[in-house]
Write an enzyme that holds these catalytic residues in place. Structure first.
Site, PDB file in Angstrom:
ATOM      1  N   VAL A 184      20.536  67.932  18.884  1.00  0.00           N
ATOM      2  CA  VAL A 184      19.176  68.089  19.399  1.00  0.00           C
ATOM      3  C   VAL A 184      19.103  67.461  20.792  1.00  0.00           C
ATOM      4  CG1 VAL A 184      16.731  67.518  19.067  1.00  0.00           C
ATOM      5  CG2 VAL A 184      18.169  68.022  17.071  1.00  0.00           C
TER       6      VAL A 184
ATOM      7  N   ALA B 150      19.422  62.829  23.615  1.00  0.00           N
ATOM      8  CA  ALA B 150      19.985  63.811  22.683  1.00  0.00           C
ATOM      9  C   ALA B 150      20.595  63.060  21.505  1.00  0.00           C
ATOM     10  CB  ALA B 150      21.048  64.654  23.377  1.00  0.00           C
ATOM     11  N   LYS B 151      20.885  63.759  20.460  1.00  0.00           N
ATOM     12  CA  LYS B 151      21.564  63.139  19.309  1.00  0.00           C
ATOM     13  C   LYS B 151      22.165  64.260  18.474  1.00  0.00           C
ATOM     14  CE  LYS B 151      22.028  58.956  17.417  1.00  0.00           C
ATOM     15  NZ  LYS B 151      22.060  57.634  18.063  1.00  0.00           N
ATOM     16  N   GLY B 152      23.209  63.924  17.734  1.00  0.00           N
ATOM     17  CA  GLY B 152      23.822  64.924  16.867  1.00  0.00           C
ATOM     18  C   GLY B 152      24.225  64.311  15.555  1.00  0.00           C
TER      19      GLY B 152
END
Ligand code: NAD
Length: 431
Positions: free
Chosen positions: A75, A120-122
């Site tokens: 995201v 962001a992050k995943g």
């Protein structure tokens, strides 16, 4: 540029403000700062909608020849200030709501320390302990390839988070590079030093915790050289922060980790404790300390409490018993909103995660800069630059908290949201 405020339309279900869960908490935090945003408030809807959400299927061959599918996410919450930046988490409880919220908190953190990144992050919904090394590598590589369409040194730069480490970053860098046809070290940070990683990265978060702690102590008249410190979590963040406080003369009186809680009023021998943890994996069984119950940890007499382990550790059940004058959030989200209110009422200063543990992403930024120039700095230079950025960031947040009579958490959100929305306004809307 149009002068009319962008209007809110019906939100997709996963953005629903009534949604309970991490994303819902983030939306409430944004609502709380909106009254302080002045004219920029007209852009606030930007923060309530992630820019880009990618959900990917990650199929791999297991060692027994069967095929298993995992669900992965990346995201990008906001990229107004620069490329997305944030870690990748491998955990069985990862959800889209969690990844969305974590990506948004990265936008706040990156803006709070003023590094030129969005958030962001995943993550992958998986318990990595159930995978062999080969399976873990195949899953990491397939995930990287699937999110390869939106990541890149100028687009979005992943990093380690829960259950991901230097090796996983090396596999991600290699996979992305193979797909590109050239080595792209700057696509991830937190890499091994031999592959373009930065000196000082491992200690950076703990050093940042220590730096903001020292700055805050000056404001409340607390002398670090005589302060008593209690630390929950003695790993990368808590271990380094504890060591630096001890080196400054503070007494680390209590430490808790997954193996139990130890206490010594005169102060623990921190270098010996770090060696013990390295050798045995936990603080349990350390000589020269009293063992106390895990619950008693929260009421030990101390001046500084550093939660540096897990989320939601300081709750309504223990916040009333905490004796510290200051809590420094080394972990992400260690204090529940109810506990935050209790600490505030009790006049205990909370240095929030979004600024207190931003030292890690700050040195990740240095790593990315060094990768671009292929010129590497020495550790003294890295630490000096880190300390300068953390001090400047803390000082800006402190002033806003004083001016508006709000908590440091709200002040950090005000500073960060204003920076993000200011760039949104400068850039305008395309087309
Ligand atoms: P780590 O794995 O090195 O250490 C975690 C510590 O928490 C260990 O000492 C472990 O024993 C302890 N712990 C685990 N379960 C516990 C329990 N039930 N009760 C008490 N202690 C327990 O992890 P880390 O890198 O130090 O990260 C700690 C926290 O800081 C996490 O919330 C992480 O998201 C956050 N954080 C880390 C960084 C970083 O750069 N490492 C950056 C920002 C935020």
């Amino acid at each position: 540029m149009s002068t009319t405020a962008p209007t809110a339309h019906a939100l997709p279900s996963y953005l629903n403000p009534d949604h309970v869960g991490p994303w819902g908490i983030f939306l409430q935090q944004v609502d709380r700062v909106e009254p302080y945003l002045g004219n920029l408030a007209r852009w606030v809807e930007t923060l309530k909608r992630p820019k880009r959400i990618l959900v990917v299927d990650v199929p791999i061959h297991l060692d027994d020849g069967t095929v298993r599918h995992f669900e992965g996410y990346r995201v990008q919450h906001n990229t107004s200030r620069g490329p997305g930046k944030g870690g990748v988490r491998f955990h069985q409880d990862v959800t889209l709501s969690e990844v969305m919220a974590l990506s948004a908190w990265m936008s706040i953190k990156n803006a709070a320390v003023n590094v030129p990144y969005g958030g962001a992050k995943g993550g992958i919904r998986v318990d990595p302990k159930t995978l062999s090394r080969g399976e873990l590598e195949r899953m990491t590589r397939r995930y990287t390839s699937e999110i390869g369409i939106i990541i890149g040194p100028n687009k979005d730069i992943p990093a380690p988070d829960v259950n991901t480490n230097e090796q996983i970053m090396a596999w991600m860098m290699d996979t992305y590079s193979m797909n590109q046809g050239s080595t792209a070290t700057g696509v991830v940070t937190g890499k091994p030093v031999d592959l373009g990683g930065s000196l000082g990265r491992r200690e950076a978060t703990g050093r940042g915790v220590y730096t903001v702690g020292v700055e805050a102590a000056k404001h409340i008249g607390l002398d670090i050289s005589t302060a008593r410190v209690a630390v929950q979590g003695f790993g990368n963040v808590g271990g380094v922060a504890g060591k630096l406080f001890a080196e400054a003369g503070a007494r680390v009186v209590a430490v808790q980790d997954h193996g139990g809680t130890i206490y010594r009023e005169a102060g623990l021998d921190v270098p010996s404790l770090l060696k013990h943890v390295q050798a045995t994996g936990s603080v349990g069984g350390f000589d020269g300390a009293e063992v106390i119950s895990n619950d008693k940890f929260w009421e030990v007499p101390c001046d500084i409490l550093i939660p540096a382990a897990l989320e939601q550790q300081i709750t309504a059940a223990n916040a009333g018993r905490i004796q510290a004058r200051m809590v420094i959030e080394g972990a992400n989200g260690p204090t529940t909103p109810e506990a935050d209110d209790i600490l505030h009422e009790r006049n205990i200063l909370v240095l929030p995660d979004v600024i207190a543990n931003a030292g890690g992403v700050t040195v990740s930024y240095f790593e990315w800069v060094q990768d671009f120039s292929s010129f590497f700095w020495d550790e003294d230079e890295i630490n000096a630059r880190l300390v300068r950025i953390m001090k400047e960031a803390f000082s800006a947040v402190w002033l806003v908290a004083q001016d508006n009579k709000v908590s440091l958490r709200t002040a950090t959100f005000i500073v960060a949201c204003k920076r993000i929305l200011h760039t949104r306004e400068l850039r305008g809307l395309y087309p």
